[in-house]
Design a protein around this motif. Structure first.
Motif, short mmCIF file in Angstrom:
data_model
loop_
_atom_site.label_atom_id
_atom_site.label_comp_id
_atom_site.label_asym_id
_atom_site.label_seq_id
_atom_site.Cartn_x
_atom_site.Cartn_y
_atom_site.Cartn_z
N SER A 88 0.82 -1.20 0.00
CA SER A 88 0.00 0.00 0.00
C SER A 88 0.86 1.25 0.00
CB SER A 88 -0.92 -0.02 1.21
OG SER A 88 -0.18 -0.16 2.39
N SER A 89 2.16 1.09 0.24
CA SER A 89 3.05 2.25 0.21
C SER A 89 3.60 2.51 -1.20
CB SER A 89 4.22 2.04 1.18
OG SER A 89 4.96 0.90 0.80
N LEU A 90 3.20 1.66 -2.17
CA LEU A 90 3.71 1.85 -3.52
C LEU A 90 3.26 3.20 -4.06
CD1 LEU A 90 2.96 -1.64 -5.03
CD2 LEU A 90 5.17 -0.71 -4.45
N SER A 91 4.16 3.88 -4.73
CA SER A 91 3.78 5.15 -5.33
C SER A 91 3.49 4.94 -6.80
CB SER A 91 4.90 6.17 -5.15
OG SER A 91 6.09 5.70 -5.76
N VAL A 92 2.70 5.82 -7.35
CA VAL A 92 2.29 5.70 -8.74
C VAL A 92 2.85 6.87 -9.53
CG1 VAL A 92 0.31 5.68 -10.29
CG2 VAL A 92 0.20 4.45 -8.14
N ILE A 129 6.98 3.78 -10.05
CA ILE A 129 5.83 2.87 -10.06
C ILE A 129 5.81 2.01 -8.80
CG2 ILE A 129 4.80 0.90 -11.29
CD1 ILE A 129 6.05 2.20 -13.87
N VAL A 130 6.98 1.63 -8.29
CA VAL A 130 7.05 0.94 -7.01
C VAL A 130 8.03 1.68 -6.12
CG1 VAL A 130 6.54 -1.29 -8.07
CG2 VAL A 130 8.92 -0.66 -7.66
N VAL A 172 -3.24 -4.11 -8.81
CA VAL A 172 -3.93 -3.09 -9.61
C VAL A 172 -3.18 -1.76 -9.55
CG1 VAL A 172 -6.00 -1.63 -9.64
CG2 VAL A 172 -6.22 -4.13 -9.58
N LYS A 173 -2.71 -1.38 -8.37
CA LYS A 173 -2.00 -0.11 -8.24
C LYS A 173 -0.72 -0.11 -9.07
CE LYS A 173 -0.46 3.38 -4.97
NZ LYS A 173 -0.34 3.80 -3.56
N VAL A 174 0.02 -1.22 -9.03
CA VAL A 174 1.24 -1.32 -9.83
C VAL A 174 0.91 -1.24 -11.33
CG1 VAL A 174 3.13 -2.86 -10.49
CG2 VAL A 174 2.51 -2.63 -8.09
N ALA A 182 8.23 -10.00 -6.48
CA ALA A 182 9.27 -9.96 -7.51
C ALA A 182 8.74 -10.49 -8.84
CB ALA A 182 10.48 -10.77 -7.07
N GLU A 183 7.99 -11.58 -8.79
CA GLU A 183 7.44 -12.14 -10.02
C GLU A 183 6.51 -11.16 -10.72
OE1 GLU A 183 7.47 -16.91 -8.91
OE2 GLU A 183 5.66 -15.75 -8.55
N LEU A 184 5.65 -10.51 -9.95
CA LEU A 184 4.73 -9.55 -10.56
C LEU A 184 5.48 -8.38 -11.17
CD1 LEU A 184 1.66 -8.78 -10.95
CD2 LEU A 184 2.16 -7.08 -9.22
N PHE A 185 6.47 -7.86 -10.45
CA PHE A 185 7.22 -6.72 -10.97
C PHE A 185 7.88 -7.07 -12.30
CE2 PHE A 185 7.92 -5.23 -6.33
CZ PHE A 185 6.66 -4.64 -6.32
#
Length: 206
Positions: free
Chosen positions: A8-12, A54-55, A76-78, A195-198
């Motif tokens: 939830s701390s990921l920035s967009v 993005i992350v 979804v945020k990523v 890591a896989e998703l990124f």
């Protein structure tokens, strides 16, 4: 190979800016993530996404938790960040099963056809996402195409890929976004790691 995601701390990213960082000198003030070893298989993709905003690491910790699961709403945020989409604010309470911070992202993704609710309309935003469902979201996000059952035939667990996902997964295999694991499987029954998703998002968007 594989791919994972967010927190939830990921920035967009909102301005599309991108710095030219390299894996060992990322565009993060010269700092790496404390829990991402030098030479980690996903390092290049993670720093590429981080350089674009993005992350980002966990708040106050500078950790990325590469082997942890990622939730549907974090995914979804990523994805929206990688697409350069800043969702519009949504009035009202978050849907059931969706965190308040993620409400705008989930509604934006639903409006774009990237996610769909289950038979009851629930979005299950706080649930860990499976590899297959992450692939479906990515395929929808990039309008993947060109795949066929032949693209799935080589995977040892292809029979476990559910019907609703087979075309999307085949499209990503056809496009070279997915190659599967060294044991010949695609990981149909597994949750996806961050890591896989990124890595999958970075490949899909480039």
């Amino acid at each position: 190979s594989s791919s994972s995601g967010g927190g939830s701390s990921l920035s967009v990213v909102t301005d599309g800016s991108e710095q030219q960082g390299t894996p060992d000198t990322p565009g993060m003030g010269g700092m790496g993530f404390q829990d991402l070893p030098q030479g980690h298989w996903a390092q290049e993709a993670i720093y590429h996404l981080a350089d674009q905003g993005i992350v980002s690491g966990d708040a106050g910790a500078n950790t990325i938790r590469p082997e942890a699961d990622i939730t549907r709403e974090e995914t979804v945020k990523v994805l929206l960040g990688a697409m350069g989409i800043s969702p519009a604010p949504v009035a009202g309470n978050a849907p059931e099963g969706v965190s308040e911070w993620a409400k705008d992202y989930m509604v934006a993704a639903q409006n774009r056809g990237i996610i769909q609710g289950d038979e009851t309309g629930a979005l299950h935003g706080q649930d860990s996402i499976t590899r297959i469902d992450a692939m479906v979201m990515i395929a929808r996000a990039i309008s993947a195409s060109g795949g066929s059952e032949q693209d799935l035939a080589a995977f040892t667990d292809q029979a476990a890929i559910p019907g609703y996902a087979r075309q999307a997964v085949a499209d990503l295999v056809h496009m070279g976004v997915i190659s599967g694991y060294e044991d010949g499987s695609i990981g149909a029954g597994r949750t996806i790691t961050r890591a896989e998703l990124f890595v999958l998002v970075d490949r899909a968007m480039n």
